[in-house]
Write an enzyme that holds these catalytic residues in place. Structure first.
Site, short mmCIF file in Angstrom:
data_model
loop_
_atom_site.label_atom_id
_atom_site.label_comp_id
_atom_site.label_asym_id
_atom_site.label_seq_id
_atom_site.Cartn_x
_atom_site.Cartn_y
_atom_site.Cartn_z
N GLU A 1 0.62 7.44 -9.92
CA GLU A 1 0.97 6.80 -8.65
C GLU A 1 2.46 6.97 -8.36
OE1 GLU A 1 -2.05 3.47 -7.64
OE2 GLU A 1 -0.54 2.61 -8.94
N HIS B 1 1.45 -0.99 -13.89
CA HIS B 1 1.60 -0.65 -12.47
C HIS B 1 3.09 -0.67 -12.11
CE1 HIS B 1 1.47 -0.93 -8.12
NE2 HIS B 1 0.25 -0.41 -8.19
N ASN C 1 -7.36 -2.00 -6.25
CA ASN C 1 -6.38 -2.95 -6.77
C ASN C 1 -6.00 -3.89 -5.62
OD1 ASN C 1 -4.14 -4.27 -7.78
ND2 ASN C 1 -2.85 -2.44 -7.90
N GLY D 1 1.78 2.10 -0.79
CA GLY D 1 1.90 1.20 0.35
C GLY D 1 2.76 1.73 1.49
N SER E 1 -1.33 5.32 -1.29
CA SER E 1 -1.72 5.58 0.10
C SER E 1 -2.99 6.43 0.22
CB SER E 1 -0.57 6.21 0.88
OG SER E 1 0.51 5.30 0.98
N GLU F 1 4.63 -1.84 -9.73
CA GLU F 1 5.11 -3.14 -9.26
C GLU F 1 5.42 -4.06 -10.44
OE1 GLU F 1 1.92 -3.80 -6.50
OE2 GLU F 1 2.70 -2.17 -5.27
N LYS G 1 -4.14 -6.41 -5.79
CA LYS G 1 -2.79 -6.97 -5.95
C LYS G 1 -2.83 -8.49 -5.70
CE LYS G 1 -0.98 -2.46 -4.83
NZ LYS G 1 0.08 -1.63 -4.28
#
Ligand code: PGA
Length: 246
Positions: free
Chosen positions: A162, A92, A8, A168, A207, A94, A10
């Site tokens: 996730e 996701h 991904n 991250g 991660s 985010e 992003k």
């Protein structure tokens, strides 16, 4: 079931980044796992064209529930399909956080993806506060129940677990914690889609990097990875692809 290494990107990458994908396919012409990169929407068509005839598949990072219409700035599932995508990431964390996406919206997007012939990668995961409060499985169960599209099968649905606090950050759950969630997801999914659950890929994301990929992939019910930062460089993602192919 073939395992899946999904990257991904992003909101990273201009056309220059296509060279990384080129290096990836050159280094891994025939991996034993499936290999997917989801670049920004501006690069989907170019990546799909470049990757034609290689083992690399291309995906989107989001789609609108509708196929077309007055929705400025949005992209539909048929558009992604037309651009050469085979998959689309949905829900996701985010997007759930930045754009207020609910389980119901994610479900409607996933149904649009399936209708367009795309494979939906539905993401879910708990926040750090939810884990600390001991509600991880409850949160994930609710997200799963609410986000799974009608008509889901092992062939058109992928689930990505996730943990929000692992994305991250360089931090990951323990292997036992990953095992607990993935076993829970497999069982819960069986209640939702029956026998199809056994062959549905359950990815871990958050991660994942070259140094921890092999141990995470050895966890039962981990059928691949959704990789952010480490998917941007061919060498790093290639090492993860190799770990999944072992
Ligand atoms: P990360 O992101 O690998 O950079 O932690 C994973 C993701 O958000 O899919």
């Amino acid at each position: 079931m073939k395992k899946l290494a999904a990257g991904n990107w992003k909101m990273n990458g201009t056309r220059a980044a296509l060279a990384e994908a080129q290096a990836l396919t050159a280094a891994h012409p025939a991996p034993a796992c499936e290999m997917l990169l989801c670049p920004p929407a501006t690069l989907v068509a170019a990546l799909a064209a470049q990757a034609k005839g290689t083992a690399l598949m291309t995906g989107g990072q989001d789609c609108h529930p509708k196929a077309s219409g007055a929705h400025t700035g949005d992209i539909s599932a048929p558009m992604l399909k037309d651009a050469g995508a085979t998959h689309v990431i949905l829900g996701h964390s985010e997007r759930r956080a930045d754009h207020g996406e609910t389980d119901a919206l994610v479900k409607s997007k996933a149904e649009a993806a399936l209708a367009a012939g795309l494979i939906a990668i539905v993401c879910l995961g708990e926040t750090e506060a939810q884990r600390d409060a001991g509600t991880t499985l409850q949160v994930i169960g609710t997200q799963l129940d609410g986000s799974i599209p009608a008509g889901a099968t092992a062939a058109n649905l992928v689930i990505a677990y996730e943990p929000v606090w692992a994305i991250g950050t360089g931090r990951t759950p323990t292997l036992a914690e990953i095992a607990e969630v993935h076993a829970f997801l497999r069982a819960r999914l069986q209640g939702l889609i029956g026998a199809e659950a056994a062959g549905t890929r359950l990815l871990y994301g958050g991660s994942v990097k070259p140094s921890n990929a092999a141990e995470i992939f050895a966890v039962p019910h981990v059928d691949g990875a959704l990789v952010g930062g480490a998917s941007l460089k061919a060498a790093d993602f290639g090492t993860i692809v190799a770990a999944l192919s072992a």
